[in-house]
Design an enzyme around this catalytic site. Structure first.
Site, PDB file in Angstrom:
ATOM      1  N   GLY A  68      -7.536  12.482  -8.294  1.00 35.48           N
ATOM      2  CA  GLY A  68      -6.261  11.911  -8.048  1.00 35.48           C
ATOM      3  C   GLY A  68      -5.592  10.848  -8.947  1.00 35.48           C
TER       4      GLY A  68
ATOM      5  CG  ASP B  55      -5.916  -1.750  -4.986  1.00 29.33           C
ATOM      6  OD1 ASP B  55      -6.274  -2.234  -3.947  1.00 29.33           O
ATOM      7  OD2 ASP B  55      -4.954  -0.783  -4.928  1.00 29.33           O
TER       8      ASP B  55
ATOM      9  N   GLY C 125      -2.683   9.076  -8.025  1.00 27.37           N
ATOM     10  CA  GLY C 125      -1.638   8.269  -7.279  1.00 27.37           C
ATOM     11  C   GLY C 125      -1.938   6.743  -7.738  1.00 27.37           C
ATOM     12  N   GLY C 126      -1.413   5.855  -6.943  1.00 30.36           N
ATOM     13  CA  GLY C 126      -1.276   4.474  -7.081  1.00 30.36           C
ATOM     14  C   GLY C 126      -2.639   3.809  -7.403  1.00 30.36           C
ATOM     15  CB  ALA C 127      -5.683   4.175  -5.124  1.00 28.54           C
TER      16      ALA C 127
ATOM     17  CE1 TYR D  11      -8.883   0.482   3.413  1.00 23.73           C
ATOM     18  CE2 TYR D  11     -10.079  -0.026   5.650  1.00 23.73           C
ATOM     19  CZ  TYR D  11      -8.738  -0.008   4.830  1.00 23.73           C
ATOM     20  OH  TYR D  11      -7.619  -0.616   5.217  1.00 23.73           O
TER      21      TYR D  11
ATOM     22  CB  THR E 214      -1.209  -0.077   1.187  1.00 23.68           C
ATOM     23  OG1 THR E 214      -1.849   1.127   1.013  1.00 23.68           O
ATOM     24  CG2 THR E 214      -0.454  -0.016   2.575  1.00 23.68           C
TER      25      THR E 214
ATOM     26  CE  LYS F  44      -1.951   0.707  -3.306  1.00 27.12           C
ATOM     27  NZ  LYS F  44      -3.173   0.785  -3.418  1.00 27.12           N
TER      28      LYS F  44
HETATM   29  P1  NAP Z   1      -0.928   8.079  -3.218  1.00 26.36           P
HETATM   30  O1  NAP Z   1      -0.330   7.390  -4.425  1.00 26.36           O
HETATM   31  O2  NAP Z   1       0.036   8.672  -2.365  1.00 26.36           O
HETATM   32  O3  NAP Z   1      -1.875   9.295  -4.208  1.00 26.36           O
HETATM   33  C1  NAP Z   1      -2.407  10.083  -3.257  1.00 26.36           C
HETATM   34  C2  NAP Z   1      -3.221  11.040  -4.054  1.00 26.36           C
HETATM   35  O4  NAP Z   1      -3.776  11.855  -3.350  1.00 26.36           O
HETATM   36  C3  NAP Z   1      -2.448  11.953  -5.234  1.00 26.36           C
HETATM   37  O5  NAP Z   1      -3.270  12.174  -6.502  1.00 26.36           O
HETATM   38  C4  NAP Z   1      -2.240  13.307  -4.348  1.00 26.36           C
HETATM   39  O6  NAP Z   1      -2.416  14.265  -5.409  1.00 26.36           O
HETATM   40  C5  NAP Z   1      -3.501  13.408  -3.785  1.00 26.36           C
HETATM   41  N1  NAP Z   1      -3.608  14.188  -2.705  1.00 26.36           N
HETATM   42  C6  NAP Z   1      -3.187  14.239  -1.496  1.00 26.36           C
HETATM   43  N2  NAP Z   1      -3.191  15.221  -0.731  1.00 26.36           N
HETATM   44  C7  NAP Z   1      -4.027  15.957  -1.324  1.00 26.36           C
HETATM   45  C8  NAP Z   1      -4.783  17.457  -1.235  1.00 26.36           C
HETATM   46  N3  NAP Z   1      -4.588  18.078   0.114  1.00 26.36           N
HETATM   47  N4  NAP Z   1      -5.443  17.891  -2.186  1.00 26.36           N
HETATM   48  C9  NAP Z   1      -5.849  17.379  -3.395  1.00 26.36           C
HETATM   49  N5  NAP Z   1      -4.907  15.957  -3.590  1.00 26.36           N
HETATM   50  C10 NAP Z   1      -4.254  15.519  -2.682  1.00 26.36           C
HETATM   51  O7  NAP Z   1      -2.130   7.354  -2.510  1.00 26.36           O
HETATM   52  P2  NAP Z   1      -2.978   5.938  -3.071  1.00 26.36           P
HETATM   53  O8  NAP Z   1      -2.286   4.656  -3.107  1.00 26.36           O
HETATM   54  O9  NAP Z   1      -3.309   6.231  -4.336  1.00 26.36           O
HETATM   55  O10 NAP Z   1      -4.256   5.882  -2.281  1.00 26.36           O
HETATM   56  C11 NAP Z   1      -5.178   7.213  -2.122  1.00 26.36           C
HETATM   57  C12 NAP Z   1      -6.388   6.972  -1.236  1.00 26.36           C
HETATM   58  O11 NAP Z   1      -7.085   5.708  -2.034  1.00 26.36           O
HETATM   59  C13 NAP Z   1      -6.064   6.370   0.278  1.00 26.36           C
HETATM   60  O12 NAP Z   1      -6.997   7.358   1.075  1.00 26.36           O
HETATM   61  C14 NAP Z   1      -6.102   5.166   0.251  1.00 26.36           C
HETATM   62  O13 NAP Z   1      -6.558   4.847   1.799  1.00 26.36           O
HETATM   63  C15 NAP Z   1      -7.254   4.901  -0.653  1.00 26.36           C
HETATM   64  N6  NAP Z   1      -7.415   3.407  -1.045  1.00 26.36           N
HETATM   65  C16 NAP Z   1      -8.314   2.557  -0.851  1.00 26.36           C
HETATM   66  C17 NAP Z   1      -8.305   1.532  -1.064  1.00 26.36           C
HETATM   67  C18 NAP Z   1      -9.558   0.433  -0.943  1.00 26.36           C
HETATM   68  O14 NAP Z   1      -9.336  -0.765  -0.695  1.00 26.36           O
HETATM   69  N7  NAP Z   1     -10.710   0.870  -0.445  1.00 26.36           N
HETATM   70  C19 NAP Z   1      -7.416   0.776  -1.673  1.00 26.36           C
HETATM   71  C20 NAP Z   1      -6.183   1.620  -2.078  1.00 26.36           C
HETATM   72  C21 NAP Z   1      -6.246   2.866  -1.795  1.00 26.36           C
HETATM   73  P3  NAP Z   1      -0.797  14.875  -5.858  1.00 26.36           P
HETATM   74  O15 NAP Z   1      -0.254  14.087  -7.005  1.00 26.36           O
HETATM   75  O16 NAP Z   1      -1.050  16.403  -6.222  1.00 26.36           O
HETATM   76  O17 NAP Z   1       0.120  15.066  -4.393  1.00 26.36           O
END
Ligand code: NAP
Length: 280
Positions: free
Chosen positions: A130, A105, A132-134, A224, A65, A69
């Site tokens: 967004g 995912d 990012g990885g998700a 979640y 996570t 990723k």
């Molecule tokens: P990540 O790779 O770190 O990406 C984070 C994303 O959030 C980036 O697009 C980032 O934008 C954006 N962001 C962070 N702070 C922000 C802000 N203040 N304003 C606007 N955008 C902001 O994280 P990830 O792995 O993609 O995970 C993202 C979310 O998905 C997490 O909350 C995680 O818990 C959730 N998730 C849930 C599941 C599930 O099974 N339900 C699975 C995976 C992830 P920048 O590029 O501008 O920094």
């Protein structure tokens, strides 16, 4: 646990909020499998050693996570087609020392969205917040449903441009500026938050103003923890249908369980276990 116990885990930074250990350990118990699953705090500069540890100790499987990723792919022997298309790995299977990366995912998320909120995504306009990885993981799976358009916005706009360019033109994925969100949300059928904005402990934060969404449209959040984010609560008050991240979390874990063990996952027991841990 005994000397035959097969080991599994999840790596991330941060990691102590993760519900994966209680969910997967309950699934092993339910199916009578002698497995154990733990959470490991791994910082980016420790990632390489952590993956070497999986090989050295013979872990059967690992979930991956935030923030690993994408970077983890460099340390694997093979990346499955769906994960390659998504550009992100959240599940690793150790086949006798050969590490194979998968992305559960995206397929987990889409199954949950269709079962819980919007059964037919064909010809729908979908906004994804967004990059990012998700986000990478779900974009590929969403594109398989042949929506009318997938509009991708990210705070750092360059990342949305790069991610949209990564997918083929037939995918229907295009990057849009963050400043155009108010306009596109007024006609979108589904708006999905894949950013970490609103995740515990910052539970009052919202990624955009939920009043921009069309009443009757679907507001979906990958987060979640909490189960119902501030974004979903406000969107619901404005007449939207809402969809939280719990279903995605359950199904990504179920698919991982099935890849590791070859057995159907006890999905309802897994869901009940996670809900119980939230005190619901
Ligand atoms: P990540 O790779 O770190 O990406 C984070 C994303 O959030 C980036 O697009 C980032 O934008 C954006 N962001 C962070 N702070 C922000 C802000 N203040 N304003 C606007 N955008 C902001 O994280 P990830 O792995 O993609 O995970 C993202 C979310 O998905 C997490 O909350 C995680 O818990 C959730 N998730 C849930 C599941 C599930 O099974 N339900 C699975 C995976 C992830 P920048 O590029 O501008 O920094």
């Amino acid at each position: 646990m005994d000397s035959h116990t097969v080991l599994y885990g999840v790596i991330g930074d941060p990691i102590r909020h993760s519900k994966s250990p209680i969910m997967l350990n309950r699934a092993f118990r339910e199916k009578g499998i002698n497995g154990a699953y733990a959470a490991f705090h791994v910082s980016p500069d420790e990632l390489k050693q952590a993956i070497a540890g999986v090989r050295g100790l013979g872990f059967r499987g690992l979930n991956v996570t935030i923030p690993h990723k994408i970077e983890v792919m460099a340390f694997l022997d093979e990346v499955h087609e769906g994960a390659r298309a998504a550009g992100a790995v959240n599940t690793i299977v150790n086949n006798d020392g050969r590490l194979i990366g998968y992305n559960t995912d995206g397929i987990g998320y889409v199954r949950s969205l269709k079962e819980e909120a919007e059964p037919d995504l064909k010809d729908k306009t979908i906004v994804v917040l967004g990059a990012g990885g998700a986000s990478r993981g779900i974009l590929w799976a969403l594109a398989q449903e042949k929506p009318k358009a997938i509009l991708l916005a990210n705070r750092t706009e360059e990342k949305a441009n790069e991610l949209a360019a990564f997918f083929s033109q037939e995918s229907g994925i295009s990057a849009i500026p963050w400043s155009s969100l108010q306009d596109v949300c007024s006609y979108a059928d589904v708006v999905i938050n894949t950013t970490s904005v609103g995740m515990s402990p910052n539970i009052d934060a919202v990624p955009l103003d939920p009043s921009w969404l069309k009443p009757g449209s679907v507001a979906s959040d990958l987060i979640y923890n909490p189960l119902k984010t501030a974004f979903l609560q406000q969107a619901e008050r404005n007449g939207c249908r809402i969809h939280g991240g719990l279903g995605m979390f359950i199904y990504q874990g179920a698919y991982a369980f099935e890849y590791w063990t070859g057995e159907p996952a006890p999905v309802e027991v897994m869901r009940a276990t996670v809900l119980e841990s939230f005190g619901k």
